[in-house]
Design an enzyme around this catalytic site. Structure first.
Site, short mmCIF file in Angstrom:
data_model
loop_
_atom_site.label_atom_id
_atom_site.label_comp_id
_atom_site.label_asym_id
_atom_site.label_seq_id
_atom_site.Cartn_x
_atom_site.Cartn_y
_atom_site.Cartn_z
CE1 TYR A 11 -3.29 3.16 0.96
CE2 TYR A 11 -2.15 2.80 3.31
CZ TYR A 11 -3.79 3.53 2.60
OH TYR A 11 -3.65 4.73 2.74
CB THR A 35 0.75 -7.96 2.18
OG1 THR A 35 1.96 -7.65 2.48
CG2 THR A 35 0.22 -9.27 2.93
CB ALA A 75 7.47 -4.52 7.46
CB THR A 117 5.34 1.87 13.13
OG1 THR A 117 4.20 2.10 13.65
CG2 THR A 117 5.80 1.37 14.20
CE1 TYR A 141 4.71 -3.11 11.96
CE2 TYR A 141 2.75 -1.85 12.96
CZ TYR A 141 4.26 -1.62 12.64
OH TYR A 141 4.17 -0.94 11.36
CG ASN A 170 -3.58 5.57 12.47
OD1 ASN A 170 -2.60 5.43 13.58
ND2 ASN A 170 -3.96 4.22 12.67
NE ARG A 218 -4.63 3.63 16.56
CZ ARG A 218 -4.86 3.51 18.15
NH1 ARG A 218 -4.85 4.31 18.59
NH2 ARG A 218 -4.61 2.09 18.75
NE ARG A 289 -6.61 -3.46 16.49
CZ ARG A 289 -6.58 -3.57 15.42
NH1 ARG A 289 -6.68 -3.82 14.65
NH2 ARG A 289 -5.65 -2.22 15.34
N1 UFG Z 1 -10.16 -0.94 14.42
C1 UFG Z 1 -12.12 -0.95 14.60
N2 UFG Z 1 -12.43 -1.91 14.00
C2 UFG Z 1 -11.67 -2.71 12.89
C3 UFG Z 1 -10.87 -2.04 12.47
C4 UFG Z 1 -9.90 -1.24 13.44
O1 UFG Z 1 -12.34 -1.05 16.03
O2 UFG Z 1 -11.99 -3.66 12.57
C5 UFG Z 1 -9.72 -0.15 15.64
C6 UFG Z 1 -9.12 -0.14 16.48
O3 UFG Z 1 -9.35 -1.36 16.68
C7 UFG Z 1 -8.08 0.58 16.36
C8 UFG Z 1 -8.44 1.75 15.28
O4 UFG Z 1 -9.95 0.95 14.65
O5 UFG Z 1 -8.30 1.91 17.50
C9 UFG Z 1 -7.22 1.78 14.42
O6 UFG Z 1 -6.75 0.30 14.03
P1 UFG Z 1 -6.21 0.26 12.62
O7 UFG Z 1 -5.60 -1.66 12.75
O8 UFG Z 1 -6.63 0.93 11.55
O9 UFG Z 1 -4.90 0.99 12.96
P2 UFG Z 1 -4.06 0.30 14.37
O10 UFG Z 1 -3.81 1.70 14.41
O11 UFG Z 1 -3.87 -0.49 15.12
O12 UFG Z 1 -2.00 0.59 13.23
C10 UFG Z 1 -1.70 1.15 12.25
C11 UFG Z 1 -1.01 0.31 11.34
C12 UFG Z 1 0.45 0.31 12.05
C13 UFG Z 1 0.64 1.64 12.68
C14 UFG Z 1 -0.22 2.37 13.48
C15 UFG Z 1 0.10 3.82 13.93
O13 UFG Z 1 -1.23 -0.92 11.18
O14 UFG Z 1 1.12 -0.07 10.93
O15 UFG Z 1 -1.58 3.01 12.03
O16 UFG Z 1 -0.95 4.48 14.77
F1 UFG Z 1 1.92 1.35 13.08
#
Ligand code: UFG
Length: 336
Positions: A11, A35, A75, A117, A141, A170, A218, A289
């Protein structure tokens, strides 16, 4: 410049490759396509299918294409998955990362930009987060990214590797040609848009966090803004550029956050997606989560001061709107 982009079929990598070739750079993409997608790689780039974890093969590629600098985007990057299968993350991100650094060392390539990250910060003590705040990951991670950051730092001190480490918050949105496609889709914005397309409820993970509406917050940054930051960072690794050290001898990495400085809660994302798509997206609340910090919001002051970078495509509607546009223009995703 001749640039090797690992993960250039993924991506963030594919949008960066698109920007680099448009700017006139010669780009080789190294991606194992586990991926990533062949169809995401700009036809102007040279695609090599393989792993960055094979030192000899990468060294041969660096020599063959007379690479000046490496942009290491590849990664494993799912927070949730890293908690249930940390071995995969240490094997791919850490062991693979060191193998890549060894290929650079043995061939004398001394310039790298590393995709790190916000997950390295763990549960931040204050917001917005600056680069000098404590790095204490709470998920595997983030820990693996911290390990590679350390290795790069010591390769700089020991072997003069010039580096910029970019801590993304994000990434979201799409360029015209390249967007976000994962299987399964675990990221919030594409997952919300998918739920909307399929006319089903969107599950949010927890609403008992210490945030204004109880859902996680975020900092969303447009992927094309990240691509621009990569170009500036690659230029900063030039030996004539003192941001990444003296022309020869030991170097310290330049570490920069890449975010917008504004946080949005998961509920705010769903509401914005409803405005962009013009459709209702009902929400269900599921359990938290594992590994999710409550709030991650960047201070991007340093990237501004040192790299002259600023997010230009920052409104939430613009970001979600570009993701929605891409999905509508690519209803079946990438061809392969
Ligand atoms: N979330 C939901 N439902 C979903 C998917 C996500 O509630 O179906 C929530 C997650 O619990 C979290 C938020 O949406 O609270 C953001 O989740 P993402 O999976 O979109 O992103 P993350 O913040 O977990 O992680 C992303 C990247 C990482 C990076 C991080 C930095 O995937 O690689 O942002 O903030 F490190």
């Amino acid at each position: 410049m001749r640039i090797l982009v690992t993960g250039g079929a993924g991506y963030i990598g594919s949008v960066s490759v698109e920007a680099l070739v448009e700017a006139g750079h010669e780009v080789t993409v190294l991606d194992d396509l586990t991926t990533g997608f062949r169809g995401a790689v700009s036809p102007a780039a040279r695609l090599e299918v393989g792993t960055y974890g094979d030192t000899a093969a990468v060294a041969a590629l660096l020599v063959r294409d007379r690479i000046d600098a490496v942009l290491h985007c590849a990664a494993k990057s799912l927070v949730g998955e890293s908690m249930v299968d940390p071995a995969k993350y240490f094997r791919e991100n850490v062991a693979g990362g060191i193998a890549l650094l060894e290929a650079l060392r043995t061939t004398g390539v001394r310039r790298i930009v590393f995709s790190s990250t916000a997950a390295t910060y763990g549960m931040p003590e204050r917001t917005p987060i600056t680069e000098s705040d404590p790095v204490q990951p709470i998920n595997a991670y983030g820990e693996t990214k911290r390990c590679v950051e350390s290795a790069i730092t010591w390769y700089g001190r020991g072997y003069g590797l010039r580096s910029v480490i970019l801590r993304y918050f994000n990434a979201a949105g799409a360029s015209k040609a390249c967007g976000e496609q994962h299987n399964p889709e675990t990221h919030l914005i594409p997952a919300v848009l998918l739920a909307c397309e399929q006319g089903r409820d969107m599950t949010l993970f927890g609403e008992d966090y210490a945030t204004p509406d109880g859902t996680c917050v975020r900092d969303y940054i447009h992927v094309s803004d990240l691509a621009r930051a990569h170009m500036l960072a690659l230029e900063a690794t030039d030996p004539a550029n003192t941001l990444t050290g003296p022309p020869s001898g030991p170097c310290e990495p330049l570490i920069c956050n890449l975010g917008s400085g504004t946080g949005f809660s998961n509920r705010q994302i769903v509401a914005a997606a409803e405005r962009v798509t013009g459709r209702p997206i009902p929400v269900k609340i599921g359990p938290r989560r594992l590994g999710d910090p409550a709030v991650l919001v960047a201070s991007a002051q340093r990237a501004h001061e040192k790299l002259g970078w600023e997010p230009g495509l920052g409104t939430l509607e613009e970001i979600i709107g570009s993701a929605w546009e891409w999905r509508r223009s690519h209803p079946a995703g990438y061809p392969d």
